[in-house]
Scaffold this motif. Structure first.
Motif, PDB file in Angstrom:
ATOM      1  N   ASP A 112      46.592  52.934  12.920  1.00 42.95           N
ATOM      2  CA  ASP A 112      46.654  51.607  12.306  1.00 42.95           C
ATOM      3  C   ASP A 112      45.300  50.900  12.365  1.00 42.95           C
ATOM      4  OD1 ASP A 112      49.319  52.042  11.808  1.00 42.95           O
ATOM      5  OD2 ASP A 112      50.026  50.959  13.593  1.00 42.95           O
ATOM      6  N   ASP A 113      44.609  51.014  13.489  1.00 40.39           N
ATOM      7  CA  ASP A 113      43.303  50.366  13.625  1.00 40.39           C
ATOM      8  C   ASP A 113      42.276  50.985  12.686  1.00 40.39           C
ATOM      9  OD1 ASP A 113      44.371  48.723  15.535  1.00 40.39           O
ATOM     10  OD2 ASP A 113      43.580  49.844  17.254  1.00 40.39           O
ATOM     11  N   VAL A 114      42.326  52.315  12.533  1.00 36.31           N
ATOM     12  CA  VAL A 114      41.378  52.987  11.630  1.00 36.31           C
ATOM     13  C   VAL A 114      41.621  52.526  10.190  1.00 36.31           C
ATOM     14  CG1 VAL A 114      40.787  55.209  10.610  1.00 36.31           C
ATOM     15  CG2 VAL A 114      40.977  54.989  13.094  1.00 36.31           C
ATOM     16  N   ASN A 115      42.873  52.503   9.789  1.00 37.88           N
ATOM     17  CA  ASN A 115      43.182  52.106   8.413  1.00 37.88           C
ATOM     18  C   ASN A 115      42.897  50.624   8.161  1.00 37.88           C
ATOM     19  OD1 ASN A 115      44.018  54.671   7.593  1.00 37.88           O
ATOM     20  ND2 ASN A 115      46.101  54.346   8.350  1.00 37.88           N
ATOM     21  N   ALA A 116      42.902  49.833   9.221  1.00 36.51           N
ATOM     22  CA  ALA A 116      42.607  48.409   9.059  1.00 36.51           C
ATOM     23  C   ALA A 116      41.109  48.124   9.078  1.00 36.51           C
ATOM     24  CB  ALA A 116      43.298  47.606  10.162  1.00 36.51           C
ATOM     25  N   ASP A 117      40.329  49.078   9.531  1.00 35.25           N
ATOM     26  CA  ASP A 117      38.878  48.905   9.611  1.00 35.25           C
ATOM     27  C   ASP A 117      38.243  49.395   8.306  1.00 35.25           C
ATOM     28  OD1 ASP A 117      36.189  48.808  10.227  1.00 35.25           O
ATOM     29  OD2 ASP A 117      36.455  49.567  12.274  1.00 35.25           O
ATOM     30  N   ARG A 118      37.696  48.491   7.507  1.00 38.83           N
ATOM     31  CA  ARG A 118      37.139  48.844   6.201  1.00 38.83           C
ATOM     32  C   ARG A 118      35.792  49.548   6.312  1.00 38.83           C
ATOM     33  NH1 ARG A 118      39.679  46.281   1.999  1.00 38.83           N
ATOM     34  NH2 ARG A 118      37.811  46.548   0.704  1.00 38.83           N
ATOM     35  N   THR A 119      35.210  49.592   7.557  1.00 35.75           N
ATOM     36  CA  THR A 119      33.926  50.284   7.717  1.00 35.75           C
ATOM     37  C   THR A 119      34.091  51.777   7.925  1.00 35.75           C
ATOM     38  OG1 THR A 119      33.901  49.927  10.120  1.00 35.75           O
ATOM     39  CG2 THR A 119      32.927  48.205   8.729  1.00 35.75           C
ATOM     40  N   VAL A 120      35.324  52.215   8.145  1.00 41.51           N
ATOM     41  CA  VAL A 120      35.602  53.643   8.353  1.00 41.51           C
ATOM     42  C   VAL A 120      36.607  54.092   7.301  1.00 41.51           C
ATOM     43  CG1 VAL A 120      36.432  55.380   9.980  1.00 41.51           C
ATOM     44  CG2 VAL A 120      35.198  53.378  10.824  1.00 41.51           C
ATOM     45  N   LEU A 121      36.304  55.184   6.630  1.00 40.09           N
ATOM     46  CA  LEU A 121      37.180  55.738   5.587  1.00 40.09           C
ATOM     47  C   LEU A 121      37.495  54.688   4.522  1.00 40.09           C
ATOM     48  CD1 LEU A 121      39.701  57.879   7.685  1.00 40.09           C
ATOM     49  CD2 LEU A 121      37.744  58.688   6.366  1.00 40.09           C
ATOM     50  N   ALA A 122      36.471  53.985   4.070  1.00 39.99           N
ATOM     51  CA  ALA A 122      36.677  52.947   3.060  1.00 39.99           C
ATOM     52  C   ALA A 122      37.308  53.547   1.804  1.00 39.99           C
ATOM     53  CB  ALA A 122      35.343  52.288   2.725  1.00 39.99           C
ATOM     54  N   GLY A 123      38.470  53.015   1.437  1.00 40.48           N
ATOM     55  CA  GLY A 123      39.166  53.518   0.270  1.00 40.48           C
ATOM     56  C   GLY A 123      40.034  54.722   0.521  1.00 40.48           C
ATOM     57  N   THR A 124      40.037  55.244   1.741  1.00 42.02           N
ATOM     58  CA  THR A 124      40.850  56.419   2.085  1.00 42.02           C
ATOM     59  C   THR A 124      41.753  56.061   3.255  1.00 42.02           C
ATOM     60  OG1 THR A 124      39.114  57.941   1.357  1.00 42.02           O
ATOM     61  CG2 THR A 124      40.812  58.832   2.806  1.00 42.02           C
ATOM     62  N   THR A 125      43.017  56.428   3.147  1.00 42.86           N
ATOM     63  CA  THR A 125      43.991  56.152   4.198  1.00 42.86           C
ATOM     64  C   THR A 125      44.186  57.391   5.065  1.00 42.86           C
ATOM     65  OG1 THR A 125      45.139  54.566   2.778  1.00 42.86           O
ATOM     66  CG2 THR A 125      46.352  55.432   4.679  1.00 42.86           C
ATOM     67  N   LEU A 126      44.171  57.178   6.363  1.00 45.96           N
ATOM     68  CA  LEU A 126      44.418  58.273   7.303  1.00 45.96           C
ATOM     69  C   LEU A 126      45.924  58.421   7.492  1.00 45.96           C
ATOM     70  CD1 LEU A 126      42.792  60.255   9.112  1.00 45.96           C
ATOM     71  CD2 LEU A 126      43.139  58.635  10.989  1.00 45.96           C
ATOM     72  N   PRO A 146      39.269  61.042  -1.636  1.00 43.40           N
ATOM     73  CA  PRO A 146      40.734  61.128  -1.703  1.00 43.40           C
ATOM     74  C   PRO A 146      41.378  59.841  -1.212  1.00 43.40           C
ATOM     75  CG  PRO A 146      39.891  62.358   0.174  1.00 43.40           C
ATOM     76  CD  PRO A 146      38.693  61.934  -0.621  1.00 43.40           C
ATOM     77  N   ARG A 147      42.541  59.571  -1.762  1.00 42.03           N
ATOM     78  CA  ARG A 147      43.266  58.365  -1.350  1.00 42.03           C
ATOM     79  C   ARG A 147      43.781  58.494   0.080  1.00 42.03           C
ATOM     80  NH1 ARG A 147      44.681  54.537  -4.922  1.00 42.03           N
ATOM     81  NH2 ARG A 147      44.167  54.901  -7.124  1.00 42.03           N
ATOM     82  N   THR A 148      44.242  59.678   0.436  1.00 38.99           N
ATOM     83  CA  THR A 148      44.757  59.906   1.799  1.00 38.99           C
ATOM     84  C   THR A 148      44.187  61.207   2.343  1.00 38.99           C
ATOM     85  OG1 THR A 148      46.717  61.088   0.984  1.00 38.99           O
ATOM     86  CG2 THR A 148      46.919  58.689   1.322  1.00 38.99           C
ATOM     87  N   VAL A 149      44.043  61.243   3.640  1.00 39.57           N
ATOM     88  CA  VAL A 149      43.651  62.456   4.366  1.00 39.57           C
ATOM     89  C   VAL A 149      44.670  62.647   5.473  1.00 39.57           C
ATOM     90  CG1 VAL A 149      41.902  63.573   5.768  1.00 39.57           C
ATOM     91  CG2 VAL A 149      41.216  62.150   3.841  1.00 39.57           C
ATOM     92  N   SER A 150      45.258  63.821   5.527  1.00 39.14           N
ATOM     93  CA  SER A 150      46.309  64.094   6.519  1.00 39.14           C
ATOM     94  C   SER A 150      45.705  64.690   7.793  1.00 39.14           C
ATOM     95  CB  SER A 150      47.353  65.053   5.945  1.00 39.14           C
ATOM     96  OG  SER A 150      48.037  64.455   4.860  1.00 39.14           O
TER      97      SER A 150
END
Length: 646
Positions: A55-69, A27-31
């Motif tokens: 912000d840090d999670v979304n900026a880290d490409r190693t976690v949730l790659a391709g998915t925005t929290l 998914p693109r986003t996870v709420s």
């Protein structure tokens, strides 16, 4: 370090590619939801920390790659009712996990909801130990439970050898749950809560004053304060007016006060003067570069947003909670799971009701996501983040602070690994655990009243009666007991021993001496002791002999005066001469003794002279033999000279 991050990025991209090959689209986003009170000591620190973590999670490409929290926050407004409504509204937005709530009371209510909807609840501030995994399987605590905090308090009380405490707590789930555990922890160390002072939530100043006044009337001077941070400081302002912050008092405060002190920065001098000498607990978070960088980042963001309060330990746990959820969601998606919701047939819109219960949907992958959360094993700002079988953090530890001046100083640490220690828990984790009494250590404490002498922790109650002590008023042996003018003007050796024994007690005991007798003649001692049996007296002091009939009605101390048989004689100078051996006996005694010797000699002569040649001869010789035999018997036996007798 860069090569490691590149390797992790490659693995994440490979996992995403493998999922795409299987036809599974991430998914693109996870709420993710967040529940806390915005305008509160904990909430102000946690809100910004959670936003920075997202912000840090979304900026880290190693976690949730391709998915925005996607973070959805709801304000509980310090209200159980409004907090429950906000939580239900949050559940309508199809969140896969909820970070919070901040309140233990709301946590009890919302845990029932998430159990039905299969949405994991990860709380960074609900410390009530009754929020257990056995009752609420979808509740997970990412901070330290008050179960461990109360054991830390009990260890401090046991370290200073106090046996009774007064618990001052807010009368809600959070307060009652903590005090219940404190009672059990103290019982294991042979101590107890002698008085429970419950303060209802949202109490006014008059009600708090009444609660503290009643607590001050009790014997214990050791107070454990377990209340909410936003109203707790009022307790010390009122206690100061009641003169409860001076010498002889002990105040041990749970981690809420540390959160207040850390958030307020340099304290108000007037407010700080109320809390001098307090012992305060704070969740231990190890020092690290990541922690220092985050604090600097948080402070910059707070200045830009005009946030007046500072960071506290709950903010660190809130930040780590976001990362725990993000990593669990990442593992959940990497395993090929999809995020889907389904309607609960038991929830439907009632006719004529504005409640839209049908919007509350069940998260189909809630159980799988919960399992990923339980498998968390990461190092965050708070140290090792890992859960044990009871779903508690594996290394609970607290800093122990002593408030003084305009701040506080560290006097030691507590951990469930080694108890009290002046060394940091990280050092102790490298050694074998040692919880022995000799290993428990703390630095010196400056107590209320600016003294380093350990308070006794117990006083005679303000509403108590003095000890009634009977004293005989007599004319004889006044060195032992003497009664002067006035009711308490009692002196003597027995009274001095009694006063010395009273001073050895670990608490003051007021006494009232009651004289018995008119001083012209000795009173009846049996009557004095019988008054103790009838509760007319509490004790008696004097030269009382311990006899059988008295021991049946009263308890006696060990004898402190030896009263054996003695001979009293005047002391005078004696002249020594050759006739000194005559002095033990009088002339009459010597005459009687001589007469008896002669009588014995005559009797022996009568029995022996007929058959024994030694007793024959001229009359002169026989008379001399009688005298010689009589007096020589004092020095040797005459068996060879006597025949009839032997």
């Amino acid at each position: 370090m860069g090569a490691g991050r590149l390797l992790v990025l490659c693995l994440a991209l490979c996992a995403a590619a493998a999922a795409a090959q299987r036809g599974i689209r991430r998914p693109r986003t996870v709420s993710v939801g967040a529940l806390f009170t915005y305008e509160s000591t904990i909430g102000r620190a946690a809100r910004l920390a959670i936003e920075l973590a997202v912000d840090d999670v979304n900026a880290d490409r190693t976690v949730l790659a391709g998915t925005t929290l996607n973070l959805i926050s709801q304000d509980t407004n310090c209200s159980g009712f409004l907090g429950t409504i906000e939580a239900l509204q949050l559940m309508e937005k199809n969140v896969v996990a909820v970070i919070g709530p901040q309140s233990s009371g709301i946590g009890h209510v919302i845990s029932h909801v998430v159990n039905e909807l299969h949405v994991p609840l990860l709380s960074f501030a609900a410390t009530d130990p009754t929020l257990s995994a056995s009752e609420y399987p979808y509740f997970l605590r990412s901070t330290i439970s008050d179960y461990f905090q109360m054991h830390a308090v009990a260890s401090i009380i046991d370290y200073f050898q106090w046996k009774e405490v007064t618990a001052i707590f807010v009368d809600d789930d959070y307060g009652r749950g903590g005090v219940s555990v404190l009672g059990d922890a103290l019982g294991a160390k042979r101590a107890r809560i002698s008085h429970k002072a419950a303060i209802p939530p949202n109490s006014d100043t008059d009600l708090i004053n009444d609660v503290l006044f009643r607590a001050n009337m009790m014997e214990s001077r050791v107070f454990v304060v377990h209340v909410n941070p936003d109203a707790g400081m009022r307790i010390f302002a009122i206690a100061n007016k009641l003169q409860m912050m001076g010498t002889g008092y002990v105040w041990i405060v749970t981690d809420w006060l540390a959160a207040v002190l850390d958030s307020s920065g340099p304290g108000d001098p007037k407010a700080m003067s109320y809390i001098q000498g307090l012992i305060v607990l704070r969740q231990h978070t190890p020092d690290s570069d990541a922690k220092r960088k985050f604090v600097a980042k948080w402070n910059n963001a707070a200045n830009n947003r005009s946030i007046a309060s500072g960071m506290n330990s709950y903010g660190f746990y809130a930040y780590d909670s976001v990362w725990v959820v993000a990593r669990a969601i990442n593992e959940y998606l990497n395993s090929g799971q999809q995020i889907t919701f389904s309607a609960d047939p038991r929830l439907h819109n009632s006719n004529g009701s504005s409640l839209r219960l049908s919007k509350l949907k069940i998260f189909d992958g809630g159980d799988q996501l919960l399992q990923q959360l339980l498998l968390t094993n990461m190092t965050g700002l708070t140290g090792l983040v890992q859960f044990n079988a009871d779903r508690n953090l594996v290394r609970p530890a607290y800093d122990i602070l002593n408030v003084g001046g305009t701040g506080s100083r560290l006097i030691g640490h507590w951990s469930n690994y080694s108890g009290l220690s002046v060394s940091s828990p990280e050092i102790l984790y490298r050694k074998p655990p040692n919880t022995s009494t000799s290993a428990q250590q703390l630095h010196s404490v400056v107590w209320p009243g600016d003294t380093t002498t350990k308070p006794r922790g117990w006083v005679f109650p303000n509403n108590g009666q003095p000890l009634r002590v009977g004293v005989p008023n007599k004319p004889s042996f006044r060195e032992l007991v003497s009664v002067g003018k006035g009711p308490d003007n009692v002196t003597g050796y027995s009274v001095d021993i009694f006063n010395a024994a009273i001073k050895l007690l670990p608490y003051p005991v007021p006494c009232q001496f009651i004289t018995i007798g008119d001083g012209s003649k000795n009173p009846n001692y049996d009557d004095i002791i019988s008054r103790i049996a009838t509760n007319a007296l509490d004790a008696a002091v004097g030269d009382f002999a311990i006899v059988r009939n008295r021991t049946k009605i009263a308890e006696f101390t060990q004898p402190y005066i030896e009263a054996g048989l003695v001979i009293v004689a005047p002391v005078r100078k004696a002249n020594s001469n050759a006739w000194a051996f005559f002095k033990p006996f009088t002339l009459e005694m010597w005459c009687v003794t001589g007469t008896l010797f002669i009588f014995v000699g005559v009797v022996v002569w009568i029995l022996e002279h007929r058959s024994n040649e030694e007793f024959r001869g001229s009359p002169r010789r026989q008379i001399l033999t009688i005298f010689w035999f009589s007096f020589s018997t004092m020095f040797f036996a005459h068996s060879k000279f006597t025949k009839c007798i032997t």
